[in-house]
Write an enzyme that holds these catalytic residues in place. Structure first.
Site, PDB file in Angstrom:
ATOM      1  N   ARG A 111      22.848  -7.475  16.962  1.00  0.00           N
ATOM      2  CA  ARG A 111      21.765  -8.542  17.012  1.00  0.00           C
ATOM      3  C   ARG A 111      22.584  -9.498  18.052  1.00  0.00           C
ATOM      4  NH1 ARG A 111      18.669 -10.235  12.156  1.00  0.00           N
ATOM      5  NH2 ARG A 111      16.928  -9.359  12.187  1.00  0.00           N
ATOM      6  N   CYS A 150      14.048 -14.359  10.698  1.00  0.00           N
ATOM      7  CA  CYS A 150      12.718 -14.664  10.501  1.00  0.00           C
ATOM      8  C   CYS A 150      12.991 -16.396  10.169  1.00  0.00           C
ATOM      9  CB  CYS A 150      12.238 -13.929   9.139  1.00  0.00           C
ATOM     10  SG  CYS A 150      13.101 -13.744   8.252  1.00  0.00           S
ATOM     11  N   SER A 179       7.670 -12.070   0.741  1.00  0.00           N
ATOM     12  CA  SER A 179       7.758 -10.665   2.062  1.00  0.00           C
ATOM     13  C   SER A 179       8.353 -10.794   2.953  1.00  0.00           C
ATOM     14  CB  SER A 179       6.179 -11.057   2.759  1.00  0.00           C
ATOM     15  OG  SER A 179       6.587 -12.235   3.333  1.00  0.00           O
ATOM     16  N   HIS A 242       8.146 -19.226   5.758  1.00  0.00           N
ATOM     17  CA  HIS A 242       8.959 -20.037   5.939  1.00  0.00           C
ATOM     18  C   HIS A 242       8.764 -21.118   5.832  1.00  0.00           C
ATOM     19  CE1 HIS A 242      10.336 -16.034   4.328  1.00  0.00           C
ATOM     20  NE2 HIS A 242      11.697 -15.774   5.809  1.00  0.00           N
TER      21      HIS A 242
HETATM   22  N1  NAP Z   1       9.812  -8.878   6.331  1.00  0.00           N
HETATM   23  C1  NAP Z   1      10.182  -9.572   6.885  1.00  0.00           C
HETATM   24  O1  NAP Z   1       9.371 -10.662   6.429  1.00  0.00           O
HETATM   25  C2  NAP Z   1      11.414  -9.404   8.215  1.00  0.00           C
HETATM   26  C3  NAP Z   1      11.526 -10.482   9.171  1.00  0.00           C
HETATM   27  C4  NAP Z   1      12.806  -9.943  10.075  1.00  0.00           C
HETATM   28  C5  NAP Z   1      12.897  -8.639  10.277  1.00  0.00           C
HETATM   29  N2  NAP Z   1      13.534  -7.911   9.473  1.00  0.00           N
HETATM   30  C6  NAP Z   1      14.109  -6.526   9.395  1.00  0.00           C
HETATM   31  O2  NAP Z   1      12.783  -5.579   9.375  1.00  0.00           O
HETATM   32  C7  NAP Z   1      13.538  -4.724   9.114  1.00  0.00           C
HETATM   33  C8  NAP Z   1      12.322  -3.789   8.964  1.00  0.00           C
HETATM   34  O3  NAP Z   1      11.826  -4.787   7.654  1.00  0.00           O
HETATM   35  P1  NAP Z   1      10.896  -4.270   6.003  1.00  0.00           P
HETATM   36  O4  NAP Z   1      10.623  -5.116   4.916  1.00  0.00           O
HETATM   37  O5  NAP Z   1       9.752  -3.613   7.202  1.00  0.00           O
HETATM   38  O6  NAP Z   1      11.519  -2.941   5.494  1.00  0.00           O
HETATM   39  P2  NAP Z   1      10.655  -1.974   4.762  1.00  0.00           P
HETATM   40  O7  NAP Z   1       9.529  -2.504   4.306  1.00  0.00           O
HETATM   41  O8  NAP Z   1      11.589  -1.706   3.479  1.00  0.00           O
HETATM   42  O9  NAP Z   1      10.463  -0.391   5.894  1.00  0.00           O
HETATM   43  C9  NAP Z   1      10.941   0.572   6.281  1.00  0.00           C
HETATM   44  C10 NAP Z   1      10.996   1.433   7.173  1.00  0.00           C
HETATM   45  O10 NAP Z   1      11.405   2.539   7.631  1.00  0.00           O
HETATM   46  C11 NAP Z   1      11.244   3.307   7.445  1.00  0.00           C
HETATM   47  N3  NAP Z   1      12.563   4.116   6.390  1.00  0.00           N
HETATM   48  C12 NAP Z   1      13.510   4.110   5.310  1.00  0.00           C
HETATM   49  N4  NAP Z   1      15.122   5.033   5.663  1.00  0.00           N
HETATM   50  C13 NAP Z   1      14.585   5.762   6.531  1.00  0.00           C
HETATM   51  C14 NAP Z   1      15.333   6.151   7.468  1.00  0.00           C
HETATM   52  N5  NAP Z   1      16.597   6.921   6.888  1.00  0.00           N
HETATM   53  N6  NAP Z   1      15.334   6.859   8.201  1.00  0.00           N
HETATM   54  C15 NAP Z   1      14.020   6.092   8.856  1.00  0.00           C
HETATM   55  N7  NAP Z   1      13.352   5.824   8.883  1.00  0.00           N
HETATM   56  C16 NAP Z   1      13.230   4.262   7.497  1.00  0.00           C
HETATM   57  C17 NAP Z   1      10.633   3.373   5.888  1.00  0.00           C
HETATM   58  O11 NAP Z   1       9.764   4.755   5.766  1.00  0.00           O
HETATM   59  P3  NAP Z   1       9.473   4.739   4.489  1.00  0.00           P
HETATM   60  O12 NAP Z   1       7.937   4.422   4.052  1.00  0.00           O
HETATM   61  O13 NAP Z   1       8.908   6.838   5.244  1.00  0.00           O
HETATM   62  O14 NAP Z   1      10.414   5.476   4.139  1.00  0.00           O
HETATM   63  C18 NAP Z   1       9.795   2.183   6.145  1.00  0.00           C
HETATM   64  O15 NAP Z   1       9.088   2.523   7.226  1.00  0.00           O
HETATM   65  C19 NAP Z   1      14.801  -4.725   8.869  1.00  0.00           C
HETATM   66  O16 NAP Z   1      15.655  -4.488   9.236  1.00  0.00           O
HETATM   67  C20 NAP Z   1      14.500  -6.302   8.228  1.00  0.00           C
HETATM   68  O17 NAP Z   1      16.035  -6.797   7.863  1.00  0.00           O
HETATM   69  C21 NAP Z   1      12.004  -8.418   8.335  1.00  0.00           C
END
Ligand code: NAP
Length: 344
Positions: A111, A150, A179, A242
């Site tokens: 970023r 976020c 979340s 948030h």
């Molecule tokens: N949650 C929020 O509010 C938020 C806000 C802003 C930004 N983010 C960012 O968005 C990203 C995702 O967050 P999230 O909350 O959705 O995470 P999450 O629920 O843990 O989901 C992670 C995803 O990545 C996949 N994954 C994990 N390890 C992997 C690997 N080695 N190779 C390929 N795919 C892999 C997982 O697949 P499997 O199901 O197969 O494990 C799943 O589809 C993060 O970088 C986070 O910092 C999140």
């Protein structure tokens, strides 16, 4: 004809929101889904533990999830939305860009890279043209654009609305929903009946990403805004939304009434996912509240309130839906901006 798109990390919390926002979408058609090796080869219905408050779209449910590898994604996909863990994003997103894919990513890796546009379309759409510099420097046919963290997205539009008064210093204290840490991020034993006054490297993200977003791009180089930003981040037991307490000191006098007018008048865009009004300001001092106000503008608007003068400058509260405006919706909006600007 709709642009064929894919979702990297499609089974996760943000990936599921992306699918909810993209199906249906008049400009985009989901044609590829990826996740970890554990999910590869399964149908999306089998691989995703679906937790979004609407059913899995039938056509997406039967797609086969592939591994997150450029060789596994069809070449006729124009745009990839990435919601991978940042360590995985750092390892694979450049490979996708090198292979010619345009990637609109949520993950925190890259970023702050000088040649990667970090974009909130209503605030700094002009930074998107940093992609020309990126392509020149990296030799990519593809491209990488990021949306911020976020909690950064929640307060930066309100600062952008006040920027003409000269931003001197900003203090922000966040109350962040669980979340935001992903489904497995915070255990129930940690967060029920509790609040946690530190979130990983979140403070640093608010302090640095906000200055990049509010910076100036001269067509070749980006200069970060020199406003001083200090952040304190807290996790609280809400599910989504948030809430942030902000104190701003400006060079020019700025009354709470004038600040509220500037926030309400700050323009939105004509993109499909833009809210009609970007910032809604409440008169009631006890608003915005996460449960009541996180879905304003279908979760894409910012709510503000409680504007008052204090010895530390103008003080107010603001709120955004962290997985919609703060994550999946932010990436979709950047995808719409890429399309409008001819990058797809
Ligand atoms: N949650 C929020 O509010 C938020 C806000 C802003 C930004 N983010 C960012 O968005 C990203 C995702 O967050 P999230 O909350 O959705 O995470 P999450 O629920 O843990 O989901 C992670 C995803 O990545 C996949 N994954 C994990 N390890 C992997 C690997 N080695 N190779 C390929 N795919 C892999 C997982 O697949 P499997 O199901 O197969 O494990 C799943 O589809 C993060 O970088 C986070 O910092 C999140």
């Amino acid at each position: 004809m709709a642009v064929r798109v894919g979702v990297l990390g499609a089974t996760g919390a943000v990936g599921q929101r992306l699918i909810q926002l993209l199906d249906p979408h008049p400009s985009f058609e989901i044609a590829a889904l990826t996740a970890s090796e554990d999910s590869a080869g399964k149908t999306y219905r089998q691989a995703a533990k679906w937790r979004v408050d609407s059913p899995i779209p039938d056509d997406v449910a039967e797609l086969t999830v592939s591994a997150t590898d450029p060789d596994e994604v069809p070449e006729d996909i124009d745009l990839l939305f990435s919601s991978l863990p940042s360590s995985v994003g750092a390892a694979v997103e450049p490979d996708f860009c090198e292979a010619g894919y345009v990637v609109s990513s949520n993950s925190s890796n890259a970023r702050m890279a000088d040649d990667v546009p970090l974009v909130v379309p209503e605030v700094n759409a002009d930074h998107l043209d940093l992609l020309e510099v990126q392509r020149d420097e990296r030799g990519w046919d593809g491209a990488l654009v990021k949306n911020p963290n976020c909690s950064t997205i929640t307060f930066v539009p309100t600062l952008a609305a006040l920027a003409e008064y000269g931003l001197e210093s900003v203090h922000v204290a966040t109350l962040q929903a669980v979340s935001g840490a992903g489904y497995d991020g915070v255990s129930s034993m940690e967060i029920i009946d509790n609040a946690i006054p530190h979130i990983g490297s979140e403070e640093d993200k608010l302090e640095t990403e906000s200055r990049k977003l509010l910076g100036d791009f001269d067509g070749a180089e980006l200069t970060h805004n020199d406003v001083e930003v200090s952040a304190s981040c807290n996790r609280i037991p809400t599910i989504d939304g948030h809430l942030e307490n902000v104190w701003v000191e400006t060079e020019e006098d700025l009354s709470p009434t004038k600040a509220a007018e500037e926030m309400e008048a700050y323009p939105s865009l004509d993109l499909r996912s833009s809210p009609d009004q970007l910032v809604h300001v409440f008169d009631a001092p006890d608003r915005p509240q996460p449960r009541m106000d996180r879905t304003i503008g279908d979760g894409m608007a910012i709510a503000a309130g409680g504007l008052q003068e204090t010895p530390f400058g103008l003080q107010y509260n603001c709120l955004a839906h962290n997985t919609i405006r703060g994550a999946a919706g932010a990436s979709v909006l950047n995808g719409e901006l890429l399309l409008e600007n001819g990058y797809l």
